[in-house]
Design a protein around this motif. Structure first.
Motif, mmCIF file in Angstrom:
data_model
loop_
_atom_site.group_PDB
_atom_site.id
_atom_site.type_symbol
_atom_site.label_atom_id
_atom_site.label_comp_id
_atom_site.label_asym_id
_atom_site.label_seq_id
_atom_site.Cartn_x
_atom_site.Cartn_y
_atom_site.Cartn_z
ATOM 1 N N GLU A 302 0.813 -1.207 0.000
ATOM 2 C CA GLU A 302 0.000 0.000 0.000
ATOM 3 C C GLU A 302 0.844 1.254 0.000
ATOM 4 O O GLU A 302 1.879 1.312 0.651
ATOM 5 C CB GLU A 302 -0.907 0.001 1.227
ATOM 6 N N LEU A 303 0.410 2.228 -0.735
ATOM 7 C CA LEU A 303 1.056 3.524 -0.652
ATOM 8 C C LEU A 303 0.031 4.619 -0.831
ATOM 9 O O LEU A 303 -1.100 4.369 -1.250
ATOM 10 C CB LEU A 303 2.237 3.652 -1.611
ATOM 11 N N ASP A 304 0.435 5.791 -0.482
ATOM 12 C CA ASP A 304 -0.495 6.896 -0.488
ATOM 13 C C ASP A 304 -0.952 7.207 -1.904
ATOM 14 O O ASP A 304 -0.191 7.135 -2.857
ATOM 15 C CB ASP A 304 0.169 8.117 0.138
ATOM 16 N N ARG A 305 -2.215 7.593 -1.980
ATOM 17 C CA ARG A 305 -2.825 7.895 -3.266
ATOM 18 C C ARG A 305 -2.013 8.913 -4.068
ATOM 19 O O ARG A 305 -1.803 8.758 -5.262
ATOM 20 C CB ARG A 305 -4.220 8.449 -2.995
ATOM 21 N N GLN A 306 -1.558 9.950 -3.391
ATOM 22 C CA GLN A 306 -0.816 10.989 -4.101
ATOM 23 C C GLN A 306 0.493 10.446 -4.671
ATOM 24 O O GLN A 306 0.856 10.731 -5.806
ATOM 25 C CB GLN A 306 -0.500 12.149 -3.154
ATOM 26 N N VAL A 307 1.181 9.651 -3.861
ATOM 27 C CA VAL A 307 2.435 9.066 -4.317
ATOM 28 C C VAL A 307 2.164 8.168 -5.517
ATOM 29 O O VAL A 307 2.887 8.182 -6.512
ATOM 30 C CB VAL A 307 3.092 8.274 -3.174
ATOM 31 N N LEU A 308 1.088 7.409 -5.414
ATOM 32 C CA LEU A 308 0.720 6.493 -6.487
ATOM 33 C C LEU A 308 0.530 7.244 -7.798
ATOM 34 O O LEU A 308 1.012 6.825 -8.850
ATOM 35 C CB LEU A 308 -0.570 5.772 -6.094
#
Lengths: 749, 158
Positions: A302-308
């Motif tokens: 999982e990673l943050d939406r913005q980073v994605l």
């Protein structure tokens, strides 16, 4: 026309189409997968229905014709061949264009689909006729789907290589006029499953679409709530005997949970960014006549939406690059003694508080001579510089602007917007990209993204009166410091070390590194714990005064004023509202100047690393404890979930057996020989096996020891086996005997 | 006449540091807080007093006395904080006290006296003459630009 309905239609259709890309690639591989065909059929069918309802005639016609042909596949009147799949791809691209047009203008864009439609009509006419003799012709309208529900979930979860971490996108709202299995569906607003099976609809119901704006607003409001909660708690502390105490404590818990919950909604699995890749690889293969197998691991990271969002495009570009530049044509591969089909592996995982994404291929690797020529040609370096550059330095040249080694510019890549753009994007979010390439063998790119905004588990430690968080992923163990005997801090020429199981572990005294301690060099009396961390290839211990708890923290980036402090990777707000800094173990090493050591350590040859790994696989760690007042006994470390020091007064009686309260539950506790301990405080070993927990009191915790070899798993009593540890025969305690009498640990909400 | 067209008025929040009076454009002020518990940041520049949690956002606290090279004000617990936004992040400026909001015309703003240390010219846009004292208008963006690490060593005012 209601704009909302169109907007809803567009999102749903886009989701459906995205899922289709993957389904079609899979269909090409498994042409006889009827579940897949039905899935594709359904998506096209719903597009057709809704397009008709909304009056998009061009879209409706295309979808209609596609549905006809897909119906042939579904009814096994026509075999799926790569040519047909390509045709369907073209068709979907046309549909996408129309959808994009509607998105921009609200109107269907002008265009001519006659060629495609004729093709589809021809196929349909030819094969439908032939099939009609065997079976009734498929009704090219809506009805069949309704009667033949297919297990869509199976289709979306079965293929191992397909990232489909999102629950199957709910099919677009059905058009009103043509079928009625959705008796209870309220008009067009809600995503309603059309002809899905029971399992499908449960998938659809378990997730729903929420706009990012709503989530962000929610986040802000929760933050406000946290502040209010903190103020209330502050007031409470000043009024000890308040009636509000209990409700406020409850509020406190609920608010903390709420905050955590809302923060988690921002997280997305990385698989979401990978969903387009199989299609890209397929297109490259078709266009360039290559054979490539795409493997993906760790989609759930999982990673943050913005980073994605930021890394999505760079990833796509790199995979395309690997397929185009990296993997050779089948003939070249065979000539080079490799399997005809090339492999591109995507892998993602958490490491040392970072998210690592690896993209590796077994292609031709980077051709050093070509890089040299190209770099000279583009004026990136001078001939003189070239002679002094190492292979590694040469390889890094591909990250320069305007560099492309592809000899021919294909439609796939090689237009000069290359790796430099990728690097810029990755660095924009504070990440780093590395590359290792062996000519003829392949290339591996490693992207390291800091866990900015990602939620991680961290150990909260105390040093110099302040609290700090250390990401759990970089911690390998915790050692308690003794002033004498084992685990005693020693010095070699002013450098602190700990002898840990025969290895010398360099130590860093945290409060001193941070300038929080004015103590004399030799005074380490307040140091009680050593956090052993593993970074890159270097192990070291961080000496801290206190160890508090593990907490799930949301990493927030440091303000730009503090970015230069390498020792911190970010800061976070703890459950109690306090801001604390997150330590970066790599930064600590850099700060104390041990960086070069770490670097040279990482240049271990592959062979050595393998050897180390082999040993590590066989090695087992045991906790040595004294439980019967006489000899040391060993407990497998894997089975221990916690070590606690328990006050004897905490032991209560439940139906004649001793229990203690643990995590809000009663947990049975044992002593080795049955008699309760006679000391005031006593160490308790907590076993956890398959979620069953039980405690065992020890007289004393002695040490941790390594043992290489296998254990008998026959023992059924309290003793599992006897092994030799530190030249003594040592009984291994059978933790399962205890957990078998333990209780099942309930998940806490 | 320095900036803006004739007759434009702006509002400034007055803040006090010792005997000096400063003005901050009110539009940049997000919040005014009484004393907040700070988490100190080891190894940070001197002017960074710590960080605090403001409604779920992390705010970097700047000790304005240190930043403006006034005599050291180590007891930051008594002061007030003025929260401002800069490049998307929140900063709280620790000051001795906060005064009233003044509405002033751009026409009345005057250049800094040339004799003033260069340091002030770098972080200020101009001054206003008020009853009894002179108010220095701070350019928040430049006040918060600490460069990479320690603030520039500039001779403090005599």
């Amino acid at each position: 026309m209601d704009d909302n309905i169109i907007a809803e239609f567009l999102t749903e259709t886009n989701d459906g189409l995205e899922a289709l890309d993957n389904s079609l690639v899979l269909l090409e591989q498994n042409p006889n997968d009827s579940a897949l065909i039905s899935k594709i059929f359904r998506v096209i069918h719903t597009i057709k229905g809704t397009a008709g309802f909304l009056g998009f005639s061009r879209l409706g016609l295309l979808a209609h014709k596609a549905e006809d042909v897909l119906g042939l596949f579904r009814d096994r009147k026509l075999d799926v061949t790569p040519e047909y799949v390509t045709l369907i791809f073209e068709l979907i691209d046309s549909i996408k264009q129309i959808i994009a047009g509607i998105d921009q203008t609200g109107q269907e864009p002008q265009g001519d689909d006659n060629l495609l439609i004729h093709l589809l009509e021809d196929i349909y006419a030819q094969h439908q006729a032939g099939g009609a003799t065997r079976a009734p012709a498929p009704v090219p309208a809506a009805a069949p789907v309704v009667e033949t529900p297919e297990p869509e979930t199976a289709a979306s979860s079965a293929p191992g290589s397909e990232p489909d971490p999102m629950p199957a996108a709910p099919p677009p709202p059905p058009a009103h006029e043509d079928h009625g299995p959705v008796a209870s569906a309220p008009a067009v607003e809600g995503p309603t499953a059309t002809a899905a099976s029971a399992s499908d609809s449960s998938m659809a119901n378990s997730s729903l679409r929420v706009s990012v704006e709503v989530l962000e607003n929610l986040m802000t409001m929760v933050s406000e709530l946290v502040l209010n909660r903190n103020q209330l708690l502050q007031i409470l502390r000043q009024n000890n005997n308040s009636d509000f105490a209990e409700p406020l404590q409850n509020l406190n818990l609920v608010v903390s949970d709420l905050q955590e919950g809302v923060m988690k909604t921002r997280m997305q699995p990385i698989g979401n960014a990978w969903s387009k890749l199989p299609r890209i690889i397929r297109d490259v293969c078709n266009e360039l006549g290559k054979k490539i197998n795409l493997e993906m691991h760790g989609q759930e990271t999982e990673l943050d939406r913005q980073v994605l969002e930021v890394i999505k495009d760079p990833l796509m570009h790199m995979v395309r690059n690997s397929a185009d530049h990296g993997i050779e044509k089948p003939a070249d591969r065979i000539a080079a003694g490799k399997p005809e089909t090339g492999t591109i592996v995507l892998n993602s995982y958490h490491q040392g508080g970072h998210i690592i994404i690896e993209i590796s291929d077994d292609g031709r690797g980077l051709a050093i001579e070509k890089i040299k020529k190209k770099a000279l040609q583009n004026g990136l370096v001078t001939e003189q510089q070239l002679t002094t550059m190492s292979v590694h330095q040469l390889q890094q040249l591909i990250f320069h602007a305007g560099f492309s080694t592809a000899e021919q510019i294909t439609s796939v890549s090689g237009r000069g917007v290359g790796m430099d753009v990728v690097r810029t994007n990755v660095e924009k979010i504070g990440g780093a990209i590395e590359m290792a390439s062996v000519e003829g063998k392949g290339t591996t790119f490693t992207i390291k993204i800091p866990l900015t905004l990602a939620i991680v588990s961290a150990l909260i430690v105390g040093a110099g009166g302040e609290r700090f968080a250390i990401p759990q992923l970089s911690i390998s163990e915790l050692v308690m410091v003794n002033s004498s005997g084992t685990n005693q801090i020693e010095t070699i020429d002013d450098a602190l070390v700990l002898r840990l199981r025969g290895n010398i572990l360099p130590l860093v005294y945290l409060s001193k590194v941070l300038g929080l301690s004015n103590k004399q060099d030799s005074d380490y009396s307040s140091a009680r714990y050593i956090v052993v961390v593993k970074v890159a290839s270097c192990d070291f211990g961080i000496v801290v005064d206190n160890v508090f708890d593990m907490e799930e923290i949301v990493v927030k980036p440091l303000t730009s004023l503090l970015k230069h402090l390498q020792i911190f990777s970010g800061n976070t707000i703890l459950g109690d509202g306090q801001v604390i800094m997150i330590l970066d173990p790599v930064g600590i090493l850099k700060l104390i100047g041990a960086n070069e050591m770490a670097d040279s350590g990482s240049r271990l040859s592959g062979h050595e690393e393998d050897h180390k790994k082999d040993l590590a696989d066989k090695e087992k760690l045991f906790l040595l404890v004294k439980v019967d007042g006489r000899t040391a006994k060993a407990v497998s470390l894997e089975r221990i979930s916690r070590l606690e020091e328990i006050s004897i007064s905490k032991i209560e009686d439940s139906n004649g057996s001793p229990v203690i309260q643990y995590n809000g539950q009663l947990m049975p506790v044992h002593t080795y020989n049955g008699a309760l301990p006679d000391k005031e405080r006593c160490p308790l070993i907590i076993f956890n096996h398959n979620n069953r927990v039980a405690g065992l009191f020890a007289d004393e915790i002695l040490d941790i020891a390594k043992y290489y070899g296998d254990l008998s798993s026959e023992g059924s009593g309290k003793i599992l086996d006897s092994i030799i540890i530190n030249d003594h025969a040592t009984d291994v305690i059978n933790s399962e005997w205890y957990t078998a009498q333990g209780v099942v640990l309930e998940e806490r909400a | 006449m320095r900036n803006g067209s004739k007759g434009v008025t702006r509002q400034y929040l007055t803040i006090y540091l010792g005997k000096k009076v400063f003005g901050i454009p009110i539009l940049q002020v997000q919040d005014i807080l009484s004393f907040q518990k700070l988490t100190p940041i080891p190894l940070a520049p001197n002017s960074v007093a710590g960080v605090l949690n403001l409604r779920g956002r992390i705010v970097t606290a700047i000790n304005l006395r240190v930043r403006l090279q006034e005599e050291d004000f180590s007891d930051s617990s008594a002061g007030m904080s003025v929260v401002v936004e800069h490049e998307g992040a929140l900063f709280s400026l620790i000051v001795d006290n906060v005064g009233e909001v003044l509405t002033l015309s751009d026409d009345d703003m005057e250049d800094l006296p040339v004799t003033l240390d260069r340091f002030w010219h770098e972080i200020s846009n101009g001054v206003y003459q008020l009853d009894g004292h002179i108010m220095i208008i701070l350019d928040i963006n430049r006040v918060l630009d600490l460069g990479q690490g320690e603030p520039e060593k500039i001779a403090a005012m005599a």
